[in-house]
Design a protein around this motif. Structure first.
Motif, PDB file in Angstrom:
ATOM      1  N   ARG A 281       0.791  -0.933  -0.040  1.00  0.00           N
ATOM      2  CA  ARG A 281       0.064  -0.287  -0.129  1.00  0.00           C
ATOM      3  C   ARG A 281       0.935   1.059  -0.226  1.00  0.00           C
ATOM      4  O   ARG A 281       0.267   2.452  -0.568  1.00  0.00           O
ATOM      5  N   ALA A 282       2.285   1.520   0.910  1.00  0.00           N
ATOM      6  CA  ALA A 282       2.598   2.112   1.312  1.00  0.00           C
ATOM      7  C   ALA A 282       3.540   2.742  -0.452  1.00  0.00           C
ATOM      8  O   ALA A 282       4.549   3.738  -0.508  1.00  0.00           O
ATOM      9  N   GLU A 283       4.398   1.549  -1.281  1.00  0.00           N
ATOM     10  CA  GLU A 283       4.608   1.972  -2.021  1.00  0.00           C
ATOM     11  C   GLU A 283       4.544   1.295  -3.985  1.00  0.00           C
ATOM     12  O   GLU A 283       4.002  -0.030  -3.657  1.00  0.00           O
ATOM     13  N   SER A 284       4.424   2.365  -4.038  1.00  0.00           N
ATOM     14  CA  SER A 284       3.510   2.095  -5.779  1.00  0.00           C
ATOM     15  C   SER A 284       4.486   0.894  -6.424  1.00  0.00           C
ATOM     16  O   SER A 284       3.819   0.619  -7.315  1.00  0.00           O
ATOM     17  N   ALA A 285       5.796   1.203  -6.364  1.00  0.00           N
ATOM     18  CA  ALA A 285       6.206   0.212  -6.979  1.00  0.00           C
ATOM     19  C   ALA A 285       5.998  -0.897  -7.102  1.00  0.00           C
ATOM     20  O   ALA A 285       5.785  -2.146  -7.642  1.00  0.00           O
ATOM     21  N   LEU A 286       5.494  -1.438  -5.886  1.00  0.00           N
ATOM     22  CA  LEU A 286       4.873  -3.028  -5.286  1.00  0.00           C
ATOM     23  C   LEU A 286       3.893  -3.428  -6.093  1.00  0.00           C
ATOM     24  O   LEU A 286       3.674  -5.079  -6.812  1.00  0.00           O
ATOM     25  N   ALA A 287       2.870  -2.050  -5.604  1.00  0.00           N
ATOM     26  CA  ALA A 287       1.170  -2.600  -5.794  1.00  0.00           C
ATOM     27  C   ALA A 287       1.069  -2.643  -7.391  1.00  0.00           C
ATOM     28  O   ALA A 287       0.804  -3.560  -8.798  1.00  0.00           O
ATOM     29  N   VAL A 288       1.584  -1.167  -8.314  1.00  0.00           N
ATOM     30  CA  VAL A 288       2.165  -1.108  -9.875  1.00  0.00           C
ATOM     31  C   VAL A 288       3.277  -1.359 -10.797  1.00  0.00           C
ATOM     32  O   VAL A 288       2.350  -1.530 -12.138  1.00  0.00           O
ATOM     33  N   GLY A 289       4.396  -1.325 -10.241  1.00  0.00           N
ATOM     34  CA  GLY A 289       5.464  -1.164 -10.737  1.00  0.00           C
ATOM     35  C   GLY A 289       5.571  -2.194 -12.075  1.00  0.00           C
ATOM     36  O   GLY A 289       5.146  -2.790 -11.733  1.00  0.00           O
ATOM     37  N   ARG A 290       6.700  -1.719 -12.295  1.00  0.00           N
ATOM     38  CA  ARG A 290       6.689  -2.460 -14.292  1.00  0.00           C
ATOM     39  C   ARG A 290       7.820  -4.105 -13.641  1.00  0.00           C
ATOM     40  O   ARG A 290       8.707  -3.099 -12.364  1.00  0.00           O
TER      41      ARG A 290
END
Length: 529
Positions: free
Chosen positions: A445-454
């Motif tokens: 939730r805190a890290e967009s890289a983990l949630a939606v990143g390439r």
């Protein structure tokens, strides 16, 4: 992350309703029990709960034989109770996904009861009927996935009807426009109530060969495999004609805002990706079972992830799962201690993860004595070890009698590791597997890289897996050591964000990271520290 749908950003949690929480003391989980545990799901940090069938059913296949698509079985509660559950889930920010079973109904469904009255019955062609073969037996060689022929003789009309699964689960005829419209209305019934998505059960079986041609033999079959796997299901599954039907189901869901369509697909990954639709107008999340079937080693898993990413169409959003109600639990498929690696893997690969209830505790398959067997697969094909009872045992909540699941004897025996793994004990232990799952969910939730990143795969020493997630310049590296000895990885200058063993978190890395046996880590790479 607002450019991404909730089902792209979020994590789905599958409940098996009979085994999650019993509130009325009959030994079987129910809707009121799920309501009682919504605060736990919110605390854990998942975004949606998927509930397998809770519709009226004779329970020949525990709800997948539906007798009424637009009601709730009294075993689980009432429609009013479902509405309350849905509202209370939404109040907590939790979405609700229901199973939709389009391939078949119960033989006690009013549609089938009418269809079998005579060959001239109004709904006769809602199901698949055929005259006997030349020898008086079934019309072809098709086999049921639950054992025996896929055809059952109906003495009243002198014809056979088709059932891909149990004889109590006759297949619907999706070549009938009336069937398609009736099932679309079922979907709207639940979507109108506010359900956030539907999971399509056995969707690849929806259309069969119009000419009822025999399936060819599978040259790879050997004793020990189920009988139906003697044949290649060329004429009974994954037919080209299923794709327009899938798009029509998507059209129904698209009548509503922010709803998701998920599809069960046990097919080669090259075929799974076809169900996104030629223009992204198919299933939002065609279920990817690569991790469920892959050997537990870094090379196999890395190759599977890279292959999946390469096959995805540009409009396709990936998804991952390590287990479900039909497959053995992950904790029993990996070495002791690797449950933590499994948590890290599931929640850091690109795409939507689905977490199976109890996996966050490290639950293992239960030991089901012969007298306690419930699953029709095991009853019909004993000795093959294909029964699904072991992965459906009740959730252990605390150390009270029956592990807090019920005040009565549960419908399936509790897993022997329940007293060691229950929720209350792990909530009180910051070093527990449960807390690792919670931390990973918070980090997503805190890290967009983990949630939606390439996703970018990297080379790594033997027995290790190394990949990167990146979004808007934020780069996070994920490293996992599957070996029984320590391994050192390079190219990891930055800050250690998380270790599955909880060590050295927050420390700076000068470019190398040594992982202990069975350890995984997340590193914020130096450019963004």
């Amino acid at each position: 992350m607002t450019d991404f749908a909730w089902w792209q950003r979020g994590v789905i949690y599958q409940i098996y309703p009979r085994s999650f929480q019993d509130a009325n003391g009959d030994g079987v989980g129910d809707l009121a029990g799920i309501r009682r545990r919504l605060d736990y799901l919110a605390w854990l940090g998942v975004d949606a709960l998927w509930i397998p069938p809770i519709y009226p059913s004779p329970m020949a296949d525990f709800g997948y034989d539906i007798a009424d698509h637009c009601a709730i079985d009294p075993l689980f509660g009432t429609l009013d109770e479902f509405d309350v559950l849905l509202a209370e889930a939404h109040e907590r920010g939790l979405r609700v996904i229901l199973d939709f079973v389009p391939n078949h109904t119960s033989d006690r469904h009013p549609w089938f009861e009418e269809a079998r009255r005579s060959r001239d019955a109004p709904r006769r062609d809602w199901y698949l009927w055929a005259d006997p073969g030349a020898d008086g037996g079934p019309p072809n060689n098709w086999r049921s996935h639950f054992g025996g022929a896929a055809w059952t003789f109906d003495p009243g009309s002198g014809q056979y009807y088709l059932h891909t699964f149990l004889a109590a689960q006759p297949d619907l005829n999706w070549r009938s426009p009336e069937v398609a419209e009736a099932m679309a209305q079922v979907m709207r019934f639940w979507l109108d109530r506010g359900v956030d998505g539907l999971r399509l059960d056995a969707i690849w079986h929806l259309i069969k060969d119009r000419h009822l041609r025999n399936n060819p033999p599978d040259p790879g079959w050997h004793p020990g495999l189920p009988e139906h796997e003697k044949l290649l299901h060329v004429f009974t599954s994954d037919r080209p004609e299923v794709q327009p039907l899938v798009c029509a189901l998507r059209d129904v869901v698209d009548e509503y805002r922010e709803r998701v369509l998920i599809g069960e697909l046990y097919l080669p990954i090259e075929r799974v990706v076809a169900y996104y639709g030629a223009r992204g107008n198919g299933i939002h999340l065609p279920a990817n079972a690569l991790l469920i079937g892959a050997p537990w080693d870094a090379e196999s898993i890395g190759a599977a992830a890279d292959r999946y990413e390469a096959l995805l169409p540009t409009f396709g959003w990936p998804n991952w799962a390590l287990g479900n109600h039909d497959k053995p639990r992950i904790a029993g498929r990996v070495p002791r201690g690797h449950e933590r690696l499994a948590a890290l893997l599931l929640l850091t690969l690109r795409g939507t993860p689905t977490l199976y209830y109890g996996d966050e505790l490290g639950m293992r398959d239960g030991d089901i004595p012969p007298a306690a067997i419930q699953d029709p697969i095991e009853r019909n094909m004993p000795g093959l070890g294909r029964g699904r009872d072991p992965q459906r045992t009740p959730m252990p909540w605390d150390d009270s009698p029956h592990a807090g699941f019920s005040t009565a004897e549960p419908w399936l025996p509790l897993s022997a590791d329940g007293p060691r793994l229950h929720v209350a004990g792990q909530q009180a232990d910051p070093a527990s597997l449960l807390h690792l799952y919670r931390r990973l969910l918070q980090l997503r939730r805190a890290e967009s890289a983990l949630a939606v990143g390439r996703y970018l795969g990297h080379g790594a020493p033997a027995g290790t897996l190394h990949f990167e997630r990146e979004h808007q310049g934020r780069r996070l590296a994920v490293a996992l050591n599957f070996n029984e000895t320590a391994r050192t990885l390079s190219g990891l200058a930055g800050q250690l964000v998380l270790s599955t063993l909880g060590r050295d978190e927050g420390c700076a890395l000068d470019g190398t990271l040594t992982l202990l046996p069975g350890e995984g880590a997340i590193v914020a790479l130096a450019e963004q520290v």
